[in-house]
Design a protein around this motif. Structure first.
Motif, PDB file in Angstrom:
ATOM      1  N   ARG A 147     -33.685 -15.402  75.646  1.00 39.95           N
ATOM      2  CA  ARG A 147     -32.600 -14.979  74.775  1.00 39.95           C
ATOM      3  C   ARG A 147     -31.381 -14.594  75.614  1.00 39.95           C
ATOM      4  NH1 ARG A 147     -36.217 -10.720  74.889  1.00 39.95           N
ATOM      5  NH2 ARG A 147     -35.357  -8.769  75.723  1.00 39.95           N
ATOM      6  N   ALA A 148     -30.226 -14.860  75.045  1.00 36.33           N
ATOM      7  CA  ALA A 148     -28.979 -14.538  75.740  1.00 36.33           C
ATOM      8  C   ALA A 148     -28.609 -13.073  75.502  1.00 36.33           C
ATOM      9  CB  ALA A 148     -27.865 -15.447  75.231  1.00 36.33           C
ATOM     10  N   ALA A 149     -27.792 -12.549  76.394  1.00 37.65           N
ATOM     11  CA  ALA A 149     -27.304 -11.178  76.222  1.00 37.65           C
ATOM     12  C   ALA A 149     -26.481 -11.098  74.944  1.00 37.65           C
ATOM     13  CB  ALA A 149     -26.458 -10.777  77.434  1.00 37.65           C
ATOM     14  N   LYS A 150     -26.571  -9.970  74.259  1.00 43.08           N
ATOM     15  CA  LYS A 150     -25.879  -9.779  72.985  1.00 43.08           C
ATOM     16  C   LYS A 150     -24.729  -8.805  73.152  1.00 43.08           C
ATOM     17  CE  LYS A 150     -26.754  -8.258  68.226  1.00 43.08           C
ATOM     18  NZ  LYS A 150     -27.792  -7.733  67.293  1.00 43.08           N
ATOM     19  N   GLN A 151     -23.574  -9.178  72.625  1.00 38.31           N
ATOM     20  CA  GLN A 151     -22.399  -8.308  72.709  1.00 38.31           C
ATOM     21  C   GLN A 151     -22.577  -7.111  71.782  1.00 38.31           C
ATOM     22  OE1 GLN A 151     -19.746  -8.868  74.775  1.00 38.31           O
ATOM     23  NE2 GLN A 151     -18.921  -6.865  74.181  1.00 38.31           N
ATOM     24  N   ARG A 152     -22.484  -5.915  72.332  1.00 39.53           N
ATOM     25  CA  ARG A 152     -22.630  -4.712  71.515  1.00 39.53           C
ATOM     26  C   ARG A 152     -21.270  -4.241  71.010  1.00 39.53           C
ATOM     27  NH1 ARG A 152     -26.648  -0.612  71.445  1.00 39.53           N
ATOM     28  NH2 ARG A 152     -28.213  -1.969  70.523  1.00 39.53           N
ATOM     29  N   LYS A 153     -21.278  -3.441  69.965  1.00 38.45           N
ATOM     30  CA  LYS A 153     -20.047  -2.985  69.327  1.00 38.45           C
ATOM     31  C   LYS A 153     -19.372  -1.879  70.134  1.00 38.45           C
ATOM     32  CE  LYS A 153     -22.095  -2.154  65.308  1.00 38.45           C
ATOM     33  NZ  LYS A 153     -22.285  -1.800  63.865  1.00 38.45           N
ATOM     34  N   THR A 154     -18.056  -1.782  69.970  1.00 45.31           N
ATOM     35  CA  THR A 154     -17.275  -0.702  70.565  1.00 45.31           C
ATOM     36  C   THR A 154     -16.643   0.096  69.424  1.00 45.31           C
ATOM     37  OG1 THR A 154     -15.220  -1.987  70.696  1.00 45.31           O
ATOM     38  CG2 THR A 154     -16.763  -2.163  72.556  1.00 45.31           C
ATOM     39  N   LEU A 155     -15.877   1.119  69.752  1.00 41.34           N
ATOM     40  CA  LEU A 155     -15.286   1.965  68.714  1.00 41.34           C
ATOM     41  C   LEU A 155     -14.265   1.232  67.860  1.00 41.34           C
ATOM     42  CD1 LEU A 155     -14.903   5.450  70.447  1.00 41.34           C
ATOM     43  CD2 LEU A 155     -16.720   4.581  68.968  1.00 41.34           C
ATOM     44  N   THR A 156     -13.763   0.091  68.321  1.00 37.09           N
ATOM     45  CA  THR A 156     -12.844  -0.682  67.489  1.00 37.09           C
ATOM     46  C   THR A 156     -13.577  -1.302  66.297  1.00 37.09           C
ATOM     47  OG1 THR A 156     -13.182  -2.635  68.889  1.00 37.09           O
ATOM     48  CG2 THR A 156     -11.302  -1.219  69.404  1.00 37.09           C
ATOM     49  N   ASP A 157     -14.908  -1.349  66.356  1.00 41.71           N
ATOM     50  CA  ASP A 157     -15.709  -1.901  65.272  1.00 41.71           C
ATOM     51  C   ASP A 157     -16.180  -0.827  64.293  1.00 41.71           C
ATOM     52  OD1 ASP A 157     -15.833  -4.643  66.357  1.00 41.71           O
ATOM     53  OD2 ASP A 157     -17.034  -3.717  67.944  1.00 41.71           O
ATOM     54  N   LEU A 158     -15.851   0.421  64.584  1.00 38.98           N
ATOM     55  CA  LEU A 158     -16.340   1.539  63.775  1.00 38.98           C
ATOM     56  C   LEU A 158     -15.681   1.553  62.397  1.00 38.98           C
ATOM     57  CD1 LEU A 158     -18.190   4.072  63.937  1.00 38.98           C
ATOM     58  CD2 LEU A 158     -16.170   5.372  64.619  1.00 38.98           C
ATOM     59  N   GLY A 159     -16.504   1.665  61.344  1.00 41.47           N
ATOM     60  CA  GLY A 159     -16.004   1.747  59.981  1.00 41.47           C
ATOM     61  C   GLY A 159     -16.551   2.978  59.278  1.00 41.47           C
ATOM     62  N   VAL A 160     -16.228   3.116  57.997  1.00 40.10           N
ATOM     63  CA  VAL A 160     -16.637   4.300  57.239  1.00 40.10           C
ATOM     64  C   VAL A 160     -18.163   4.418  57.169  1.00 40.10           C
ATOM     65  CG1 VAL A 160     -16.595   5.414  54.977  1.00 40.10           C
ATOM     66  CG2 VAL A 160     -14.532   4.316  55.861  1.00 40.10           C
ATOM     67  N   LYS A 161     -18.856   3.309  56.933  1.00 41.01           N
ATOM     68  CA  LYS A 161     -20.314   3.341  56.832  1.00 41.01           C
ATOM     69  C   LYS A 161     -20.943   3.866  58.121  1.00 41.01           C
ATOM     70  CE  LYS A 161     -24.369   0.368  56.256  1.00 41.01           C
ATOM     71  NZ  LYS A 161     -24.851  -1.027  56.061  1.00 41.01           N
ATOM     72  N   ASP A 162     -20.542   3.279  59.249  1.00 41.65           N
ATOM     73  CA  ASP A 162     -21.096   3.721  60.526  1.00 41.65           C
ATOM     74  C   ASP A 162     -20.676   5.159  60.833  1.00 41.65           C
ATOM     75  OD1 ASP A 162     -22.260   1.281  60.774  1.00 41.65           O
ATOM     76  OD2 ASP A 162     -21.027   0.580  62.449  1.00 41.65           O
ATOM     77  N   GLY A 163     -19.438   5.509  60.458  1.00 39.57           N
ATOM     78  CA  GLY A 163     -18.964   6.876  60.693  1.00 39.57           C
ATOM     79  C   GLY A 163     -19.817   7.894  59.964  1.00 39.57           C
ATOM     80  N   LEU A 164     -20.190   7.576  58.715  1.00 36.88           N
ATOM     81  CA  LEU A 164     -21.050   8.478  57.950  1.00 36.88           C
ATOM     82  C   LEU A 164     -22.456   8.541  58.543  1.00 36.88           C
ATOM     83  CD1 LEU A 164     -20.119   7.836  54.214  1.00 36.88           C
ATOM     84  CD2 LEU A 164     -20.029  10.022  55.429  1.00 36.88           C
ATOM     85  N   LEU A 165     -22.971   7.400  58.988  1.00 35.53           N
ATOM     86  CA  LEU A 165     -24.296   7.384  59.606  1.00 35.53           C
ATOM     87  C   LEU A 165     -24.305   8.223  60.882  1.00 35.53           C
ATOM     88  CD1 LEU A 165     -25.338   3.653  59.100  1.00 35.53           C
ATOM     89  CD2 LEU A 165     -26.298   5.673  57.976  1.00 35.53           C
ATOM     90  N   TYR A 166     -23.234   8.118  61.663  1.00 32.02           N
ATOM     91  CA  TYR A 166     -23.093   8.984  62.836  1.00 32.02           C
ATOM     92  C   TYR A 166     -23.135  10.451  62.403  1.00 32.02           C
ATOM     93  CZ  TYR A 166     -21.834   6.017  66.873  1.00 32.02           C
ATOM     94  OH  TYR A 166     -21.858   5.156  67.943  1.00 32.02           O
ATOM     95  N   GLY A 167     -22.436  10.753  61.311  1.00 29.57           N
ATOM     96  CA  GLY A 167     -22.382  12.120  60.819  1.00 29.57           C
ATOM     97  C   GLY A 167     -23.731  12.649  60.394  1.00 29.57           C
ATOM     98  N   VAL A 168     -24.521  11.803  59.746  1.00 25.16           N
ATOM     99  CA  VAL A 168     -25.874  12.193  59.344  1.00 25.16           C
ATOM    100  C   VAL A 168     -26.729  12.478  60.580  1.00 25.16           C
ATOM    101  CG1 VAL A 168     -27.995  11.393  58.234  1.00 25.16           C
ATOM    102  CG2 VAL A 168     -25.788  10.955  57.153  1.00 25.16           C
ATOM    103  N   CYS A 169     -26.583  11.626  61.592  1.00 25.58           N
ATOM    104  CA  CYS A 169     -27.323  11.836  62.843  1.00 25.58           C
ATOM    105  C   CYS A 169     -26.920  13.156  63.486  1.00 25.58           C
ATOM    106  CB  CYS A 169     -27.064  10.686  63.808  1.00 25.58           C
ATOM    107  SG  CYS A 169     -27.767   9.106  63.301  1.00 25.58           S
TER     108      CYS A 169
END
Length: 290
Positions: A147-169
């Motif tokens: 398998r090839a290396a996978k590009q991971r997300k940076t903060l420019t990809d952050l949206g409301v859904k992920d922001g809330l999930l971060y908040g729950v964590c």
């Protein structure tokens, strides 16, 4: 609490706040191992103001840019699509879960949640969670034979859904032993973010929650066995040490994994369980603190 105790606890707070090993657990354990009274949730919250001051200074350029663009976007619609303006809203949104749960669970946080058996459990469980998240991140970054290396997300990809999930964590860190940075970084890694991005947002997200908690607990400072003087001194020590730890940690995670922290958490949890089982430590040791 005397001045030596406040120095040690301030040092522990500064050393552990930004590492994924739980500062609240280490403050609790330091007091228990030393035979001191538990410094209490109020002392922990107030000394965290010192470590958050270190975050504000270390990330001052990022924070200044985010606040400026967010404020300007309130009056200029065109700026609302700017990443920094969006980050301002995402930090606010991500702070909602811990704000709601922090008020709702206040009595539990100051009482049952400080049981050493619960702390041992959360140290181990969250250590395993962090380890799995770290392995997934490493697999994406390095790829594999088939398998090839996978590009991971940076903060420019952050949206409301992920922001809330971060908040729950982050809200999970209301339980001593979970670790604010450990929970949010683990959540970020599971959501596909890079280690550095997960850690950076974790630190930024903590600012409103920690400052609000510290200010709220000011009313309880100086009560019981913890006087104002030692509390302020511990906060200053935490600030100085915390700044140095941030600088080191951000460099460390850019090319190292979290496995040393995973191993440390699991071993500490096992040792703590053994000490409680052997009667060396009582589950509620030192909990008579004010």
């Amino acid at each position: 609490m005397n001045w030596f105790e406040s120095f040690v606890l301030g040092l522990v707070q500064g050393l552990t706040e930004f590492l994924p090993i739980s500062s609240s657990a280490h403050l609790r354990l330091t007091a228990a191992f030393a035979g001191w009274q538990d410094p209490g949730a109020a002392f922990t919250a107030i000394t965290q103001i010192g470590t958050e001051a270190a975050v504000i200074i270390y990330f001052r350029k990022d924070i200044g840019r985010i606040i400026s663009m967010w404020a300007r976007s309130l009056f200029d619609r065109e700026l609302r699509h700017d990443h920094d303006a969006q980050m301002g809203w995402l930090v606010i949104v991500g702070s909602i879960p811990i704000g709601v749960l922090g008020i709702t669970l206040k009595d539990a946080i100051e009482g049952p949640f400080r049981d050493l058996r619960l702390i041992a459990t959360t140290l181990i469980v969250m250590g395993v969670v962090l380890g799995i998240a770290d392995r997934l991140a490493a697999r994406d970054e390095k790829g594999g034979r088939h398998r090839a290396a996978k590009q991971r997300k940076t903060l420019t990809d952050l949206g409301v859904k992920d922001g809330l999930l971060y908040g729950v964590c982050q809200a999970m860190a209301l339980i001593p032993g979970v670790s604010r940075s450990g929970a949010t970084i683990s959540g970020g890694l599971f959501m596909g973010y890079t280690r550095e991005s997960a850690a950076r947002y974790s630190f930024l997200l903590a600012i409103p929650a920690v400052l609000a908690s510290g200010v709220y607990e000011l009313k309880d400072a100086g009560q019981g066995h913890v006087a104002w003087g030692p509390t302020v001194f511990a906060t200053i020590v935490a600030f100085v040490v915390g700044y140095a730890v941030i600088a080191w940690f951000m460099k460390f995670i850019s090319h190292k994994s979290f496995m040393p922290f995973v191993i440390y958490r699991i071993l500490l949890g096992i040792v703590l369980f053994a000490l409680v089982a052997a009667g060396v430590l009582a589950p509620h040791a030192g909990e008579t603190a004010g």
